[in-house]
Write an enzyme that holds these catalytic residues in place. Sequence first.
Site, PDB file in Angstrom:
ATOM      1  N   VAL A  30      -9.170  24.997  28.991  1.00  0.00           N
ATOM      2  CA  VAL A  30      -8.879  23.749  29.707  1.00  0.00           C
ATOM      3  C   VAL A  30      -9.374  23.791  31.151  1.00  0.00           C
ATOM      4  O   VAL A  30      -9.690  24.844  31.693  1.00  0.00           O
ATOM      5  CB  VAL A  30      -7.372  23.437  29.672  1.00  0.00           C
ATOM      6  CG1 VAL A  30      -6.894  23.292  28.249  1.00  0.00           C
ATOM      7  CG2 VAL A  30      -6.570  24.533  30.376  1.00  0.00           C
ATOM      8  N   GLU A  31      -9.428  22.603  31.770  1.00  0.00           N
ATOM      9  CA  GLU A  31      -9.894  22.414  33.149  1.00  0.00           C
ATOM     10  C   GLU A  31     -11.264  23.048  33.372  1.00  0.00           C
ATOM     11  O   GLU A  31     -11.519  23.702  34.386  1.00  0.00           O
ATOM     12  CB  GLU A  31      -8.869  22.947  34.155  1.00  0.00           C
ATOM     13  CG  GLU A  31      -7.628  22.081  34.237  1.00  0.00           C
ATOM     14  CD  GLU A  31      -6.754  22.393  35.438  1.00  0.00           C
ATOM     15  OE1 GLU A  31      -7.201  23.119  36.340  1.00  0.00           O
ATOM     16  OE2 GLU A  31      -5.615  21.891  35.477  1.00  0.00           O
ATOM     17  N   GLY A  32     -12.143  22.846  32.429  1.00  0.00           N
ATOM     18  CA  GLY A  32     -13.489  23.416  32.498  1.00  0.00           C
ATOM     19  C   GLY A  32     -13.562  24.678  31.667  1.00  0.00           C
ATOM     20  O   GLY A  32     -13.080  25.725  32.096  1.00  0.00           O
TER      21      GLY A  32
END
Length: 828
Positions: free
Chosen positions: A502-504
């Site tokens: 997540v988040e990249g």
Amino acid sequence: MFGYLLVFLAAIAAFFVLAYLRAPIIAWTVAGGALAAYLGAVAGFGATTNTVLAVLFVIVAAVLNVPALRRRLISDPILAIYRRILPDMSQTEKEAIDAGTVWWDADLFSGRPDWEKLLAMPEPKLNSEEQAFVDGPCEELCGMVNDWEVTHERFDLPPRVWQYLKDKGFLGMIIPKRYGGLGFSALAHSAVITKLSTRSNTLAVSAMVPNSLGPAELLLHYGTDEQKNHYLPRLARGQDVPCFALTSPEAGSDAASIPDFGIVCKGHWQGKEVLGMRVTWDKRYITLGPVSTLIGLAFRLYDPEHLLGDREDLGITCALVPAHTPGVEIGRRHLPLNAAFQNGPTRGKDVFMPIEWIIGGREYAGKGWMMLMNCLAAGRSISLPASSVGGAKALARYTGAYARVRSQFRTPIGKLEGVEESLGRIAANTYMMDATRVMTAGALDAGEKPSVISAIVKYHMTERARELINHSMDIHGGKGICLGPSNYIGRGYQVMPVGITVEGANILTRSLIIFGQGAIRCHPYVLREMRAAKEMSGGEASREFDDALTSHVGHTLANAVRAFVHSLTGSRLAQVPQAAAPEMARYYQRVGHLSAAFAFLADMSMLAMGGALKRKEKTSARLGDVLSMMYLISATLKRYEDQGRPREDLPLIHWSVRDALWQAQQAIDAIYANFPVPALRGLLRWVVFPLGTPFRPAKDRHNHRSAKIVLEPGAARDRLTAGMYVGKNEADITGALEAAFHATLECEPIEKKLREAVKGGKLVTRSGVDTAATARAQGVISEAELALWRRKETLRKRVIQVDDFEPDFGRAEIVRRLAQDEVTAKAA
């Protein structure tokens, strides 16, 4: 002949000195003139020849030193070529590059980091109110949670825990007090998530998401006064539970390509015709989505009737959508690797919403990507790094305790060298991770929004947490793989890939973002050159490009020479800050060498590959690795100074810093071994490491001493695991483990007596015989010692035990109990 040799040697010396000192062009000109004059005198050229050479020198000097001439003859032609080959940058790319700020990453990119500046930065500390919250409500909340109940029985936090989160303000840590929030610093936010993560991933995520990238963060920076006054108090007290819907099935890591769309139109809302949008979306992986009451929604907005202006494609837009809005589909859940935090899809088709629901109002239509990138630059620096560090702290403390309590071959397993190696890695990496967390949060509190650093800490904290959980599982063996109430690491092992994703996604964060964004944003001259070429014109562009280009050439030359000189001198000419501990001096110098080498390699890579470097993801990833290792080392060195140079922590620092230096060196070696221009490979190797690779792997003695820190109680162990939740109730497995750890150490003198008695023939050990009771009967140990031994054995057996279940794993009983709880709750 001697005169010629002298001129040659003087020329070489002048080149190295001027380049090393980054001398201005005029200094090079003066030195060149002096050497030319001396050469003319030594060579005995005739007057005519000397005159011609002098005229040529003056012409060259004038071209280099007179800006107007230099621009006309050198810079402007290069600018024209550069404009033709420089690819156009999309608006979303521009917004991503412009997002946030540059900080210590720019120093590392410079080739000459200013250590005095870094060490002068005050030590980040919680204020008294924040510390009281961490020690009080945060500690109490951890004690309320049974992770097995959460992850196996309920697949959710119990209602009493959700209510406590809301009542105590955990969902509004970043919201200012004037709106009813806690108004915490970034460091306090990080400390809370770190502590919750040592107890339960589900608990940490549930508190983390409302304080990360989402409605509250976006409202604080871009919301209208009306939006802030309405929503922020509701979010602060948990009356609204937020989520943020960005990811779509067709747009994951490439979030800028989201297919979700809205059409500006007029429609009826609450009995009136208003200007609004009909929005269609299909989102997934939305954390807190199933229980959310307020959805932050990202979509591309179109205005075909030009109701807002002349543009039709307005761009990505962010809006706040109450979950009860007609047409909103929400409530279904994903099951991400058996994690129990609320996560699921949300959909809507032609959902009408007033234009005022755009965060910031209609003026911010189409500015959503800019908003997201700026907020992500800060938010990504806190949440996942903090949860990763929390996991690392728990692993260090609990794995060390287990390795002392658990014995095989009549030896605590932590003293077996194979296990010790993994333990040492857990301890030393935890130190470096926490140092990085604290320094980065301190930068945020100082006003920075370091977008490149946020990518570094997100990637490396989650990756190191993955490495550490693997080491811990290896040490725990069967204890770690059998899930149940007695397993305190299994769920962390299961859920680890979520943080990686997540988040990249990490694989793209490493290969595309860290260096890809850093090369433009952190480099002192590249962004200036690009803006001169694409955003300026006429004389303004000419002057800006000329200044940036000439500075860039000097920058590259200086770093090549500095890298070469540092390699020849073992980095001993590199800067050491006056405030630094003497025992750390060589590490500052080594990073100075790495910084110069990295800056030179970055420039050579951009020169050789140009725009193609964006597609050379392996090279970009390796350059990012070097930048990242320098940042992690910087944080580690600063932590040692901030904490008063505790010598007990030296093994942790020595191992982690040496390991990071080694990893950086491996990345550099791979860069020039695979450089796409074969003719330059030898040159790069000769400039950066002319005498061979200088760094060696971390030493075994530092690994041994690092492992020893988590195998023994003491100040170093407590500092390493400070801020985590330590169970105090022996009915809880982590509380029992901590008690067993101390009981085992307390009983080691007793164990020594028993061994000596057996060796001397006073005692006979065999299965089925209570050796300790026999020893007491024969006077080998006292009654008090027997009591201590029996308590230790009870705790030890409790700790090494694994769980077993009914064939249905207790589901029937769980369903019955949950149904009864629901009846009781309704009656209440």
